[in-house]
Write a protein that holds these residues in place. Structure first.
Motif, short mmCIF file in Angstrom:
data_model
loop_
_atom_site.label_atom_id
_atom_site.label_comp_id
_atom_site.label_asym_id
_atom_site.label_seq_id
_atom_site.Cartn_x
_atom_site.Cartn_y
_atom_site.Cartn_z
N PRO A 105 0.81 -1.23 0.00
CA PRO A 105 0.00 0.00 0.00
C PRO A 105 0.84 1.27 0.00
N ASP A 106 1.98 1.27 0.65
CA ASP A 106 2.80 2.48 0.69
C ASP A 106 3.39 2.80 -0.68
N LYS A 107 3.71 1.77 -1.43
CA LYS A 107 4.35 1.96 -2.72
C LYS A 107 3.35 2.15 -3.85
N TYR A 108 2.19 1.48 -3.79
CA TYR A 108 1.27 1.47 -4.93
C TYR A 108 -0.12 1.99 -4.61
N SER A 109 -0.29 2.75 -3.56
CA SER A 109 -1.64 3.19 -3.21
C SER A 109 -2.17 4.25 -4.16
N LYS A 110 -1.29 4.97 -4.82
CA LYS A 110 -1.77 6.00 -5.76
C LYS A 110 -2.34 5.32 -7.01
N SER A 115 1.78 3.47 -11.76
CA SER A 115 1.63 2.51 -10.67
C SER A 115 1.27 1.13 -11.21
N LEU A 116 0.39 1.08 -12.21
CA LEU A 116 -0.01 -0.19 -12.81
C LEU A 116 1.18 -0.86 -13.48
N ALA A 117 1.97 -0.10 -14.23
CA ALA A 117 3.15 -0.66 -14.88
C ALA A 117 4.15 -1.17 -13.84
N VAL A 154 12.42 -8.49 -18.54
CA VAL A 154 11.28 -7.72 -19.00
C VAL A 154 10.68 -6.91 -17.87
N HIS A 155 10.38 -5.68 -18.17
CA HIS A 155 9.61 -4.80 -17.28
C HIS A 155 8.46 -4.27 -18.10
N HIS A 156 7.38 -3.95 -17.43
CA HIS A 156 6.23 -3.40 -18.13
C HIS A 156 6.41 -1.90 -18.18
N GLY A 157 6.36 -1.33 -19.37
CA GLY A 157 6.53 0.11 -19.54
C GLY A 157 5.24 0.85 -19.26
N LYS A 158 5.21 2.09 -19.67
CA LYS A 158 4.05 2.93 -19.45
C LYS A 158 2.81 2.29 -20.04
N VAL A 159 1.72 2.43 -19.33
CA VAL A 159 0.44 1.93 -19.78
C VAL A 159 -0.38 3.13 -20.24
N GLY A 160 -1.08 3.00 -21.31
CA GLY A 160 -1.90 4.09 -21.80
C GLY A 160 -1.53 4.42 -23.23
N ARG A 161 -0.43 5.11 -23.40
CA ARG A 161 0.02 5.48 -24.74
C ARG A 161 0.36 4.24 -25.54
#
Length: 168
Positions: free
Chosen positions: A45-50, A55-57, A136-143
């Protein structure tokens, strides 16, 4: 719950990263952990609460880093694997061992099971499954809905294959 149950039908392990849900999600997942055992629940919660796409990536990247199986499949909480496609997914990975990533089609439902869109839709070319150990890391989500990057955020070139006969 449907997402987890569909993954548990064929996955060796399931990793869930939660940002501190307060809607009963954590309790539901804890119940599934107790029943099945091969679910790793990480609550941050402290790291991903926003809320937000970054945050999703980050959550998807953490889940991928915790995956210990040969392949990692990233699913959102509102995505399920149809039971008719589980065998196809496993057969595709087994047949095409040199391929590093797999793109599946999506079926998007709107408000009911009777209203849906098949085909590329929002997630055209989305990589759902990739070999573990590629960094592998997940990059920005959206664009770019499925930007595959390295730990520094630079594009990571992987050999990906479209699998049109599998839908998520």
């Amino acid at each position: 719950e449907e997402t987890l149950m569909s993954a548990l039908d064929f996955a060796d392990e399931v990793v869930v990263v939660d940002g501190g849900s307060i809607d009963g999600t954590i309790e539901l997942i804890e119940d599934i952990v107790n029943r099945f055992g091969n679910v790793n629940l990480v609550v941050e919660p402290d790291k991903y609460s926003k809320l937000g796409q970054g945050s999703l990536a980050d959550k998807k990247s953490l889940a991928a880093s915790l995956c210990g199986s040969d392949y990692c499949m990233l699913l959102d909480a509102d995505e399920v694997i149809h039971q008719d496609h589980m065998g196809k997914i496993m057969a595709t990975a087994s047949t095409y061992r040199s391929i590093e990533a797999f793109k599946f089609q999506t079926i998007h439902f709107y408000r009911s099971w009777d209203h849906y869109q098949e085909g590329p839709g929002w997630y055209k070319g989305k990589v759902y499954m990739f070999k573990n150990g590629l960094g592998v890391h997940h990059g920005k989500v959206g664009r770019d809905r499925d930007q595959i990057v390295d730990s520094g955020g630079d594009s990571l070139e992987v050999q990906a294959m479209d699998v049109p006969e599998v839908s998520i």
